[in-house]
Design a protein around this motif. Structure first.
Motif, short mmCIF file in Angstrom:
data_model
loop_
_atom_site.label_atom_id
_atom_site.label_comp_id
_atom_site.label_asym_id
_atom_site.label_seq_id
_atom_site.Cartn_x
_atom_site.Cartn_y
_atom_site.Cartn_z
N CYS A 54 0.85 -1.23 -0.06
CA CYS A 54 0.19 0.04 -0.10
C CYS A 54 0.81 1.15 -0.05
N LEU A 142 -10.03 1.56 -9.21
CA LEU A 142 -8.97 0.81 -10.00
C LEU A 142 -9.14 -0.50 -10.16
N PHE A 150 -1.08 -4.31 -27.10
CA PHE A 150 -0.05 -4.50 -28.14
C PHE A 150 -0.36 -5.42 -29.04
N GLY A 182 5.58 -0.88 -18.32
CA GLY A 182 4.79 -0.07 -17.58
C GLY A 182 5.47 0.24 -16.31
N SER A 185 2.68 3.00 -10.56
CA SER A 185 2.97 2.62 -9.24
C SER A 185 3.38 0.89 -9.10
N SER A 186 2.21 0.23 -10.34
CA SER A 186 2.43 -1.19 -10.11
C SER A 186 3.99 -1.66 -10.35
N GLY A 187 4.28 -1.13 -11.55
CA GLY A 187 5.64 -1.40 -12.11
C GLY A 187 6.52 -1.08 -11.25
N GLN A 189 6.64 -0.72 -8.27
CA GLN A 189 6.81 -1.66 -6.91
C GLN A 189 7.30 -2.84 -7.24
N ARG A 327 -0.55 10.40 -10.83
CA ARG A 327 -0.25 10.21 -9.65
C ARG A 327 0.99 9.72 -9.20
N ALA A 377 2.20 -4.00 -16.90
CA ALA A 377 1.89 -3.39 -15.70
C ALA A 377 1.22 -2.12 -16.47
N ASN A 378 0.35 -2.27 -17.06
CA ASN A 378 -0.23 -1.23 -17.97
C ASN A 378 -1.55 -0.46 -17.58
O1 N01 Z 1 -1.10 1.86 -13.66
P1 N01 Z 1 -0.69 3.07 -14.22
P2 N01 Z 1 -0.76 1.00 -12.14
N1 N01 Z 1 2.51 1.67 -24.33
O2 N01 Z 1 -2.05 3.63 -15.28
C1 N01 Z 1 2.14 2.46 -19.13
C2 N01 Z 1 -2.92 2.31 -7.51
N2 N01 Z 1 -1.89 1.42 -7.14
O3 N01 Z 1 -1.37 -0.34 -12.29
O4 N01 Z 1 2.25 6.68 -18.28
C3 N01 Z 1 3.26 2.07 -23.39
O5 N01 Z 1 -0.45 4.17 -13.26
C4 N01 Z 1 1.93 3.92 -18.72
O6 N01 Z 1 2.66 4.71 -19.33
P3 N01 Z 1 1.84 6.28 -19.64
C5 N01 Z 1 -2.55 3.81 -7.48
O7 N01 Z 1 -3.34 4.59 -7.42
C6 N01 Z 1 -1.71 1.55 -6.07
O8 N01 Z 1 0.88 1.16 -12.38
O9 N01 Z 1 0.45 6.03 -19.87
N3 N01 Z 1 3.11 1.98 -22.08
C7 N01 Z 1 2.25 3.86 -17.29
O10 N01 Z 1 3.73 3.65 -17.30
C8 N01 Z 1 -1.91 3.82 -8.98
O11 N01 Z 1 -1.56 5.09 -9.50
C9 N01 Z 1 -0.60 0.96 -5.33
O12 N01 Z 1 2.94 6.79 -20.78
C10 N01 Z 1 2.02 2.02 -21.58
C11 N01 Z 1 1.76 2.08 -16.95
O13 N01 Z 1 1.61 1.53 -18.20
C12 N01 Z 1 -2.92 3.00 -9.91
O14 N01 Z 1 -3.37 1.80 -9.00
C13 N01 Z 1 0.19 -0.22 -6.19
C14 N01 Z 1 0.84 1.87 -22.48
C15 N01 Z 1 0.55 2.15 -16.13
O15 N01 Z 1 0.77 2.95 -15.13
C16 N01 Z 1 -2.51 2.37 -11.03
O16 N01 Z 1 -1.39 1.81 -11.01
C17 N01 Z 1 -0.30 -0.13 -7.55
C18 N01 Z 1 1.07 1.67 -23.87
N4 N01 Z 1 0.15 1.51 -24.85
C19 N01 Z 1 -1.30 0.51 -7.93
N5 N01 Z 1 -0.34 1.93 -21.65
C20 N01 Z 1 -0.23 1.20 -4.20
O17 N01 Z 1 -0.95 1.27 -3.27
C21 N01 Z 1 -0.03 1.84 -20.50
N6 N01 Z 1 1.32 2.05 -20.64
C22 N01 Z 1 1.27 1.12 -3.62
#
Ligand code: N01
Length: 535
Positions: A54, A142, A150, A182, A185-187, A189, A327, A377-378
C-alpha cells in the motif's frame, strides 16, 4: 432458476463493499454482496504481484468504525504489504461474520430496473439472477484492468503475467529474462523485486513518473502502543485532511517561506518519505505552478542523485507533467535498481512497441528484445471502468453507459437521475481515488444510511436525484479539476481518461478535497436531501 431477493445488493467485496455490507446489515436490511473474484478483498485480492504494497501508511489505511478492531489488529510495517492487508481483510470478514452474505465468483453482467415492482434485477455471468430494492456499486476506482494494448500478445510463447491479475500460485522468475512494460505504481513496486530474482530485467518505459522513497520499516512496539492508546485521534485527524491521510501538512504556501526555508521544508518531507508527504510540502503544491515546480525540481534532483548512469538518470526523470498531475508513486528501491548490471531500460516514448512476437518484444524501429517472461503493468480504466463494463438499464430501459458516453453524470457521486435506488460508494463524482478509499467508504455509507432513513420516514421508498442537481454537481466536479493547475496542466493520465483509447477526457472525481466534500454532504443532509425525489 429461482431468483433470490434481498433489500440490498452490493457489487464488490473490497474494503468499500465490506463496510457497506456490515452497516446495512446492522441496520436491519437483508443484504447480498456479489463479487467477481473467487476471493474477498477487491484490489488486494487481485494484486498479488511481487512487491505489492500500500502507498498509504498502514495505521491510516484501516477501518475506524470499531474500537475493538483497532485494538485487536496490529500492523507490522509502516506500509503494509499485500499479504498482510489481505490477512486484515480476512480478519475483518471473520470478526464481523461477513462471509455468509458474500457470493464470490459472481461477476455482475447486467442490472435492469423494473419500474412496476420497484426492484433491480441483476444477472451474473453464470446466468443466475438476484433482485433487490437497492443496488449499491462498491466496485472500486482501479478495478477494471486494461488489456495489454499491443498487437501479437497472444502469440508470445513464453510466460505472460499481468500485475492486475497476478497468479495466486508462486511464480518463479529465477534465472529468466524478464520484460516489464509499464512504470506506474504497479511497475515501480514490482521492478526492484523482479530485478533481484531475474537473470536479466528489461524495463519498457513510456513516461517517467515521479516517485518518492517510502522509507518503509517495521513499526516499533512503542509506536504501536502509542497509536493504540491514541486511536480515536487517528481517524479524527484523517477526517480533517484533504485526502483522508495523516500527513505532515502545513498551512504555509511556498511564497510564505524564504528560499532556505523552502529547501529545509522539502528536505524534511523527503526524509519522512512517501509521495503524499511531498505533495503537502507547501499548501500550494497543486494550486500554483511555481510551488509545484519547486517540488518537482527537488524530486528530479533527488532522482538523478540515486542513479549512476547519466543517460538512464535522464530517461527516468519526469518532465512532461506537474507533480501530482499523474498519481506519483511510492517506491522501495526503484531508482537504485537501475544501477544493477542485470537491468536495462528501454525508452518506448521515442521508439514505441510495435508488436509482441512469439519470442519477445519488437519496437517500431525494428529492434527486437528476446525474453522468457513478459509482465504487463499497463493500468486500469479508472473510476468509471468497472461500472461501465456492466450493462445497467434504468427507467424506460435507459442505458447508464450511454448516459455517461461523454463522461459520468452523478449527484454527489451517490446517485444518478433516471436510475432509482441505484447508489454508489467511491463512485464517479465522489473524491474516489484521491481520498483514501476506506475512510471515504465509511463516511459515504453513513451518509447513505441516514439518507435512506430520512426518505423512508417520509414514505419515499423509490428515489433518484433530480436532473438539475446532477447537472450542477457534474459541472462543479469539472470546474474544480479545471481550476487546479496541477491537473489542468496534465495532458495524459488515468485520472483524466487519457490512458484509455476512446474514453471521454475529463476528471470524473471530485477534486475539492475531503473536508469540502464532507461539508457539502453534511449541508445536503441538514437540508433534508431535497434533491433526491421519487421518479
Ligand atoms: O497503472 P498506471 P498502475 N504503451 O496507469 C504504461 C494504484 N496502485 O497499475 O504513463 C506503453 O499508473 C503507462 O505509461 P504512460 C495507484 O493509485 C496503488 O501502475 O501512460 N506504455 C504507465 O507507465 C496507481 O496510481 C498501489 O505513458 C503503456 C503504466 O503502463 C494506480 O493503482 C500499487 C501503454 C500504467 O501505469 C494504477 O497503477 C499499485 C502503452 N500502450 C497500484 N499503456 C499502491 O497502493 C500503458 N502504459 C502502492
Amino acid at each position: 432458476m429461482a431468483v433470490e431477493e434481498f433489500d440490498v445488493l452490493i457489487v464488490g467485496a473490497g474494503f468499500s463493499g465490506l463496510y457497506t455490507l456490515h452497516r446495512f446489515r446492522q441496520q436491519g436490511y437483508s443484504v447480498r454482496v456479489l463479487e467477481a473474484a473467487d476471493g474477498i478483498g477487491g484490489t488486494w485480492y487481485w494484486n498479488t504481484y511481487p512487491g505489492a504494497r500500500c502507498d498509504a501508511e498502514s495505521i491510516d489505511y484501516s477501518y475506524s468504525f470499531s474500537p475493538e478492531l483497532e485494538q485487536e489488529w496490529t500492523w507490522t510495517e509502516r506500509y503494509a504489504a499485500q499479504p498482510e492487508i489481505l490477512r486484515y481483510v480476512d480478519h475483518v470478514v471473520e470478526r464481523f461474520d461477513l462471509r455468509r452474505d458474500i457470493r464470490t465468483g459472481a461477476r455482475v453482467v447486467t442490472a435492469d430496473y423494473d419500474e412496476n415492482s420497484v426492484r433491480w434485477d441483476v444477472a451474473i455471468e453464470s446466468g443466475e439472477r438476484f433482485r433487490s430494492r437497492y443496488l449499491i456499486f462498491a466496485t472500486g476506482g482501479l478495478s477494471a484492468p486494461l488489456e495489454p494494448p499491443f498487437p501479437g500478445v497472444e502469440r508470445f510463447t513464453g510466460e505472460s503475467y499481468r500485475t492486475q491479475m497476478w497468479p495466486h500460485e508462486p511464480v518463479d522468475l529465477r534465472g529468466k529474462r524478464v520484460a516489464v512494460v509499464g512504470t506506474g505504481s504497479s511497475g515501480v513496486q514490482l521492478i526492484p523485486v523482479v530485478a533481484e530474482q531475474a537473470a536479466r530485467l528489461t524495463v519498457f518505459q513510456r513516461t517517467a513518473n515521479f516517485s518518492v522513497p517510502g522509507r518503509n520499516r517495521p513499526l516499533t512496539a512503542e509506536e504501536i502502543e502509542r497509536v493504540k492508546r491514541d486511536y480515536p485521534t487517528v481517524p479524527a485527524a484523517q477526517r480533517n485532511s484533504h485526502a483522508g491521510l495523516n500527513l505532515h501538512s502545513t498551512d504555509l504556501a511556498s511564497t510564505d517561506m524564504t528560499e532556505s526555508e523552502q529547501r529545509a521544508r522539502l528536505e524534511e518531507q523527503w526524509a519522512l518519505g512517501g509521495s503524499f508527504e511531498m505533495a503537502v510540502a507547501f499548501s500550494d503544491v497543486a494550486l500554483k505552478m511555481d510551488a509545484n515546480g519547486l517540488v518537482a525540481d527537488f524530486i528530479r534532483a533527488k532522482i538523478r542523485e540515486q542513479i549512476g548512469d547519466r543517460h538512464r538518470a535522464d530517461l527516468l526523470t519526469p518532465r512532461d507533467h506537474p507533480y501530482v498531475g499523474k498519481r506519483p508513486c511510492v517506491d522501495h528501491g526503484y531508482y537504485e535498481t537501475f544501477n544493477r548490471d542485470n537491468v536495462d531500460l528501454v525508452d518506448i516514448r521515442s521508439d514505441p512497441i510495435a508488436e509482441i512476437t512469439p519470442t519477445g518484444i519488437t519496437l517500431t524501429s525494428g529492434i527486437e528484445y528476446e525474453t522468457d517472461v513478459i509482465v504487463y503493468a499497463n493500468g486500469y480504466d479508472a473510476i468509471t471502468g468497472a461500472i461501465n463494463r456492466i450493462d445497467i438499464r434504468g427507467r424506460g430501459g435507459k442505458s447508464l453507459r450511454e448516459l455517461w458516453s461523454d463522461g459520468p453524470r452523478t449527484y454527489l457521486g451517490y446517485g444518478v437521475a433516471g436510475f432509482p435506488n441505484l447508489l454508489m460508494v467511491g463512485g464517479p463524482g465522489s473524491p474516489s481515488i484521491v481520498v483514501m478509499a476506506i475512510a471515504l467508504a465509511e463516511q459515504q455509507v453513513e451518509w447513505l444510511l441516514n439518507c435512506l432513513d430520512h426518505l423512508r420516514a417520509a414514505g419515499i421508498e423509490e428515489f433518484e436525484p433530480t436532473e438539475r442537481a446532477q447537472d450542477s454537481w457534474t459541472e462543479l466536479v469539472a470546474q474544480l479539476a479545471a481550476a487546479i493547475p496541477a491537473y489542468a496542466n496534465t495532458e495524459s493520465s488515468y485520472y483524466n481518461g487519457a490512458n484509455v483509447p476512446g474514453k471521454p477526457r475529463g476528471y470524473p472525481m471530485f477534486m475539492g478535497g475531503w473536508v469540502f466534500y464532507r461539508q457539502i454532504c453534511g449541508d445536503v443532509a441538514a437540508q433534508g436531501y431535497v434533491e433526491f425525489k421519487p421518479p
